[in-house]
Design a protein around this motif. Structure first.
Motif, PDB file in Angstrom:
ATOM      1  N   ARG A   1      31.336  39.044  70.252  1.00 24.66           N
ATOM      2  CA  ARG A   1      30.442  39.197  71.396  1.00 24.66           C
ATOM      3  C   ARG A   1      31.191  39.089  72.729  1.00 24.66           C
ATOM      4  NH1 ARG A   1      25.206  39.359  72.544  1.00 24.66           N
ATOM      5  NH2 ARG A   1      24.480  38.847  70.460  1.00 24.66           N
TER       6      ARG A   1
ATOM      7  N   ASP B   1      33.993  40.125  73.564  1.00 22.46           N
ATOM      8  CA  ASP B   1      34.882  41.254  73.843  1.00 22.46           C
ATOM      9  C   ASP B   1      34.197  42.335  74.663  1.00 22.46           C
ATOM     10  OD1 ASP B   1      37.074  40.233  72.575  1.00 22.46           O
ATOM     11  OD2 ASP B   1      36.945  41.527  70.814  1.00 22.46           O
ATOM     12  N   GLY B   2      33.004  42.099  75.168  1.00 24.59           N
ATOM     13  CA  GLY B   2      32.220  43.110  75.849  1.00 24.59           C
ATOM     14  C   GLY B   2      32.832  43.664  77.118  1.00 24.59           C
TER      15      GLY B   2
ATOM     16  N   TRP C   1      27.694  47.951  68.615  1.00 23.03           N
ATOM     17  CA  TRP C   1      28.357  47.522  69.853  1.00 23.03           C
ATOM     18  C   TRP C   1      27.310  47.340  70.956  1.00 23.03           C
ATOM     19  CZ3 TRP C   1      32.874  45.945  71.942  1.00 23.03           C
ATOM     20  CH2 TRP C   1      33.003  46.021  73.319  1.00 23.03           C
TER      21      TRP C   1
ATOM     22  N   HIS D   1      24.942  44.301  70.190  1.00 23.73           N
ATOM     23  CA  HIS D   1      25.516  42.958  70.269  1.00 23.73           C
ATOM     24  C   HIS D   1      26.230  42.655  71.571  1.00 23.73           C
ATOM     25  CE1 HIS D   1      24.327  41.982  66.248  1.00 23.73           C
ATOM     26  NE2 HIS D   1      24.786  43.143  65.840  1.00 23.73           N
ATOM     27  N   CYS D   2      26.702  43.685  72.237  1.00 24.85           N
ATOM     28  CA  CYS D   2      27.431  43.445  73.497  1.00 24.85           C
ATOM     29  C   CYS D   2      26.551  43.712  74.716  1.00 24.85           C
ATOM     30  CB  CYS D   2      28.702  44.291  73.549  1.00 24.85           C
ATOM     31  SG  CYS D   2      29.874  43.824  72.263  1.00 24.85           S
TER      32      CYS D   2
ATOM     33  N   GLN E   1      25.648  46.386  76.343  1.00 25.12           N
ATOM     34  CA  GLN E   1      26.076  47.344  77.354  1.00 25.12           C
ATOM     35  C   GLN E   1      25.628  48.731  76.953  1.00 25.12           C
ATOM     36  OE1 GLN E   1      30.275  47.033  77.759  1.00 25.12           O
ATOM     37  NE2 GLN E   1      30.201  45.003  78.621  1.00 25.12           N
TER      38      GLN E   1
END
Length: 80
Positions: free
Chosen positions: A17, A19-20, A73, A76-77, A79
């Motif tokens: 998470r 690493d967004g 991605w 969970h992130c 974006q």
């Protein structure tokens, strides 16, 4: 570390998470080996222990399941 559904076999695809703030990517692990792949385009970011043959297999799986990995991605992130 949410596991990404889709790719099957001995490899475990997942995201961190926190690493967004990096470009879109996914991590993959099997036993003690780990690698990171950028997703657009799919390319190896780094490798820790996988053989060249395994990296080719993992890259193929990442390309085949790119849609599921990208959806995970975004989920969970947070974006878009």
């Amino acid at each position: 570390m949410p596991r990404i559904p889709g790719p099957s076999g001995p490899y475990w695809f997942f995201l961190y998470r926190l690493d967004g703030n990096e470009p879109m990517h996914g991590h993959v692990r099997r036993d003690r080996q780990q690698a990171k792949f950028w997703l657009v385009p799919v390319a190896l970011a780094w490798n820790d222990g996988f053989s060249a043959r395994e990296l080719n297999d993992i890259r193929r799986l990442a390309v085949e399941h790119k849609t599921e990995i990208i959806e995970a991605w975004y989920e969970h992130c947070g974006q878009r």
